[in-house]
Design an enzyme around this catalytic site. Structure first.
Site, PDB file in Angstrom:
ATOM      1  N   ASP A 110       0.876  -1.179   0.000  1.00  0.00           N
ATOM      2  CA  ASP A 110       0.000   0.000   0.000  1.00  0.00           C
ATOM      3  C   ASP A 110       0.904   1.216   0.000  1.00  0.00           C
ATOM      4  O   ASP A 110       1.914   1.243   0.707  1.00  0.00           O
ATOM      5  CB  ASP A 110      -0.907  -0.029   1.253  1.00  0.00           C
ATOM      6  CG  ASP A 110      -2.129   0.865   1.102  1.00  0.00           C
ATOM      7  OD1 ASP A 110      -1.965   2.044   0.688  1.00  0.00           O
ATOM      8  OD2 ASP A 110      -3.249   0.389   1.380  1.00  0.00           O
ATOM      9  N   ASP A 111       0.532   2.247  -0.770  1.00  0.00           N
ATOM     10  CA  ASP A 111       1.386   3.443  -0.786  1.00  0.00           C
ATOM     11  C   ASP A 111       1.142   4.341   0.430  1.00  0.00           C
ATOM     12  O   ASP A 111       1.952   5.209   0.725  1.00  0.00           O
ATOM     13  CB  ASP A 111       1.200   4.230  -2.095  1.00  0.00           C
ATOM     14  CG  ASP A 111      -0.255   4.606  -2.321  1.00  0.00           C
ATOM     15  OD1 ASP A 111      -1.129   3.750  -2.073  1.00  0.00           O
ATOM     16  OD2 ASP A 111      -0.521   5.756  -2.722  1.00  0.00           O
ATOM     17  N   ASP A 163      16.267 -68.970 -13.573  1.00  0.00           N
ATOM     18  CA  ASP A 163      17.327 -68.295 -14.302  1.00  0.00           C
ATOM     19  C   ASP A 163      17.344 -68.807 -15.744  1.00  0.00           C
ATOM     20  O   ASP A 163      17.311 -70.026 -15.981  1.00  0.00           O
ATOM     21  CB  ASP A 163      18.671 -68.576 -13.620  1.00  0.00           C
ATOM     22  CG  ASP A 163      19.752 -67.643 -14.109  1.00  0.00           C
ATOM     23  OD1 ASP A 163      19.924 -66.579 -13.490  1.00  0.00           O
ATOM     24  OD2 ASP A 163      20.393 -67.974 -15.128  1.00  0.00           O
ATOM     25  N   ASN A 175      22.382 -62.602 -26.061  1.00  0.00           N
ATOM     26  CA  ASN A 175      22.862 -61.231 -26.223  1.00  0.00           C
ATOM     27  C   ASN A 175      24.044 -61.155 -27.176  1.00  0.00           C
ATOM     28  O   ASN A 175      24.109 -60.281 -28.033  1.00  0.00           O
ATOM     29  CB  ASN A 175      23.276 -60.656 -24.857  1.00  0.00           C
ATOM     30  CG  ASN A 175      22.078 -60.099 -24.092  1.00  0.00           C
ATOM     31  OD1 ASN A 175      21.122 -59.639 -24.703  1.00  0.00           O
ATOM     32  ND2 ASN A 175      22.141 -60.152 -22.775  1.00  0.00           N
ATOM     33  N   ASP A 219      16.566 -58.319 -24.807  1.00  0.00           N
ATOM     34  CA  ASP A 219      15.494 -57.656 -24.053  1.00  0.00           C
ATOM     35  C   ASP A 219      14.130 -58.223 -24.432  1.00  0.00           C
ATOM     36  O   ASP A 219      13.262 -58.404 -23.584  1.00  0.00           O
ATOM     37  CB  ASP A 219      15.517 -56.137 -24.316  1.00  0.00           C
ATOM     38  CG  ASP A 219      16.697 -55.467 -23.615  1.00  0.00           C
ATOM     39  OD1 ASP A 219      17.391 -56.161 -22.839  1.00  0.00           O
ATOM     40  OD2 ASP A 219      16.924 -54.261 -23.837  1.00  0.00           O
ATOM     41  N   GLU A 256      18.829 -61.851 -15.774  1.00  0.00           N
ATOM     42  CA  GLU A 256      17.994 -62.886 -16.383  1.00  0.00           C
ATOM     43  C   GLU A 256      17.410 -63.793 -15.303  1.00  0.00           C
ATOM     44  O   GLU A 256      17.117 -64.958 -15.552  1.00  0.00           O
ATOM     45  CB  GLU A 256      18.790 -63.701 -17.415  1.00  0.00           C
ATOM     46  CG  GLU A 256      19.947 -64.523 -16.851  1.00  0.00           C
ATOM     47  CD  GLU A 256      21.308 -63.849 -17.017  1.00  0.00           C
ATOM     48  OE1 GLU A 256      21.361 -62.592 -16.990  1.00  0.00           O
ATOM     49  OE2 GLU A 256      22.308 -64.563 -17.175  1.00  0.00           O
TER      50      GLU A 256
END
Lengths: 460, 460
Positions: free
Chosen positions: A9-10, A329, A337, A346, A372
């Protein structure tokens, strides 16, 4: 540390009067005497809320508000505009500029403090949600099926009588950019289910329905029901009833408005609530996705190692001695791979995961716990069940070669499986069970792979 | 679907009277005419709340309550015991048995419904938190430093005057099993900071303090301040003021009690609230840990790939064109694994991550985005800064061999680095930047490794 409020506020006297009121309510007060100083202060040390005079020499409060809302650093700070005389236009302009409310001088203390509490509470809730949901936001946006953004908002009107409701609806229909419907009180409480996509986003409720205060009570009622607990509410009160307005805010109303209301103003306020609601819905969804990712193996979509071990512990605690554990496993996986590349590897992992899952029941646990290597745990399981299940899993993988596509010939894949059963009177832990299953798995590998071995240690 | 309440009473008329009241408030009502039937119904189709008569022929309500609370499937269902005459002992026994409240016949409708709303709201909040936090609970328990369990509860008393406060404290001190302190209203609001470990878990507040209703207002005030928003509150009201009791519950009080109260009863109610509060704190903590895990690479503690890419996107959106990206890949890392085993390889990854992090500032992004590949993104970055930083990172790894310990000789490790800078006027995405950095990395590898290459495409 208490809530900190920036008073802009001024006129020094105005600031001091406000400061005294706020300090009595245990808020810390910062002051700024012009718009420029307010913007600097808000950036340098963001307050929890800003009370902003509209008429100031250097820059209007509206302009300050617009700048605050455009800056990501300050956009979330609630702003209440305060003015000596509120003509309709500047009020609309203020709300459009993003102000959360608009109060006229002299400011009624009860209303002011209830509004401050309400805005601070909403801000804290939003902040907590944001703090949690924000890091995961990218996941939610990526998550399929998440399209809250495109859905139009649903606004439900709960008015004292059908005539009033129709008037409200007519006033809002083209203004609010959402689906506006009239809802009897009972329907609001009983017609929506948990996670109901049709549940309203915003309720506009009259304080008095068939009975005085029935709308206020409805507020608490909606917050106690799963389908509506996160909805925003705008309470409509008889003109000048500031005492009940304060109660409505403390009861959790997100906004209030006095009857007779300006339809344009109600529309703007509803739009603001719709925006908050959507942001919150979005953060809640991302939180969910983020948490799911924390427990999921991103390649196969199975549970990850961390969660698998945690769940096994929990199953042991719940089921006691009747848990069967197996480690599975893939045999010679490295060759896949090396021969066909990682992307084929994958794919194989993914297809194996799918075949395993197809063989298991809802209460069984399946997790990928290594490159795996998979973990299966069966509740209420004896020796025969475990052997039978393991053999089924082995056969499901071995009996049919995997079609990979992309010019790769069908691949024959086999599994070795080690089983361990929780003993009847031992203090079995997840780790000791897994160690025994691992030893059995080693045996299966040593005896030529593609077979099932049962741990000979403590039997069920 | 609306809230479903199970009414248990051996007298049909009582059940019907209750059903009418509840149906008018839009609840669905199930009925059971004895304790055995209640236990079966609660298990078969768990209601949202149970109203339980104390005196029944087959089994007392207390016994039913104890059984419900002992069964994990039904333990979370709120229970209100209802009895014709409440002697002190059976009341205590009921609360000790886990009942959430104890009402005497004839049941005041306003109080009953406010209590139902309050319990359902608390249950929904708890359920939402549990739904989210539960899967991650294992993480929180594993997380270091999490010891809320062992901390004694902190109970703060806010009474009208110092004399009353001392009386309360004396009555509670040895009964409640926590630290009981007297707090002036102002201190409750202003003396605790965000995440303040000293903030009270439970507030006991008189409805009227210096002014009438000041305690009720304080309730809303506490919920709007960060340090106290999750605290539980027990409101003490003047004897028989059931209207304000209903308002207190709707305002968010977790429990209410009329003055003069039985200290033993208050102690039991506080202990119950402490229990709820702790459970919620625990779930909130696990939520946090779970979310952190979703964005963290578990091996190095750096951000993971998913989060790294998300953050890079966000940095680009915020910073526009001044983002520098580098990909860093450990040279011949496969040899480390092949020669010394995976556990040594993991150690190297960890140590490299640590050296990289030590070279970067707070606002820089560092993530592990592949087996031996790291992503760095620098905001406000030009060509010179990027080259300088990349060279520092390369040197930090190459200049000194890594001491692994365990008989392994110190290992010399080097990095290749590819840099790309976001162009000034291109529509650069995270992916295109990474692709260019990857091409530059490929160049660094091709030219002999242990070096930095800048992408020659769109320059900053």
């Amino acid at each position: 540390m208490t809530g900190r409020i920036l008073v802009v506020d001024d006129v020094a006297t105005n600031r001091i009067v406000m400061k005294v009121k706020l300090a009595a309510a245990c808020y810390a007060v910062d002051q700024a005497d012009c718009g420029t100083a307010a913007l600097i202060a808000a950036r340098a040390n963001p307050p929890d809320l800003i009370l902003l005079d509209v008429v100031m020499p250097d820059m209007s409060g509206l302009e300050v508000c617009r700048k605050l809302k455009a800056d990501p650093e300050t956009a979330d700070i609630p702003v209440i505009l305060i003015t000596a005389l509120a003509d309709r236009e500047s009020k609309m302009a203020g709300l459009e500029a993003g102000a959360d409310d608009f109060l006229t001088k002299p400011v009624d203390e009860v209303t002011l403090l209830a509004r401050v509490r309400s805005l601070l509470r909403a801000r804290e809730t939003a902040r907590e949600l944001k703090h949690r949901g924000d890091p995961a936001l990218g996941f939610a946006e990526a998550a399929a099926g998440f399209s809250a953004k495109e859905k139009p908002g649903r606004i439900a009107l709960i008015a004292p009588g059908p005539k009033g409701a129709v008037l409200w609806k007519t006033a809002l229909d083209d203004r609010v950019g959402g689906e506006v419907s009239i809802l009897p009180r009972d329907a609001a409480l009983s017609s929506f289910g948990v996670d109901d996509a049709d549940a309203p986003d915003v309720f506009v409720i009259a304080a008095d329905l068939s009975h005085r205060n029935e709308g206020l009570r409805l507020l608490s009622d909606l917050r106690s029901r799963p389908a509506t607990r996160h909805a925003a509410t705008v309470m409509i009160l008889p003109g000048g009833d500031s005492e009940r307005a304060a109660i409505a805010l403390d009861l959790g109303a997100h906004d209030i408005l006095y009857d007779p209301f300006d339809p344009q103003e109600l529309a703007i306020r509803i739009r603001a609530q719709l925006g908050h609601k959507r942001q919150a819905d979005r953060l809640r969804a991302s939180l969910q996705v983020g948490l799911e990712m924390a427990v999921t193996d991103s390649l196969t979509g199975l549970h990850n190692r961390r969660y698998g071990l945690f769940e096994l512990d929990r199953m042991l605690a719940r089921q006691g001695q009747r848990v069967g554990v197996m480690l599975l496993d893939i045999d010679h996986f490295k060759q896949v791979n090396d021969t066909h590349g990682h992307s084929v590897g994958d794919k194989v992992l993914n297809l194996v995961a799918r075949r395993l899952r197809a063989q298991l029941r809802g209460g069984d646990l399946l997790a990928r716990i290594g490159g795996e290597e998979f973990l299966v745990a069966l509740p209420e399981c004896d020796r025969a069940t475990a052997l039978d299940c393991a053999e089924r899993l082995r056969a499901a993988v071995a009996d049919q070669p995997f079609a990979i596509g992309g010019g790769v010939p069908p691949l024959s894949v086999t599994l070795s499986v080690g089983i361990a059963l929780a003993g009847t009177d031992t203090d079995e832990t997840a780790q000791s069970l897994i160690d025994r299953a691992d030893a059995a798995l080693y045996g299966a590998k040593a005896h030529g792979r593609d077979q099932v071995t049962l741990s000979t240690l403590p039997a069920a």
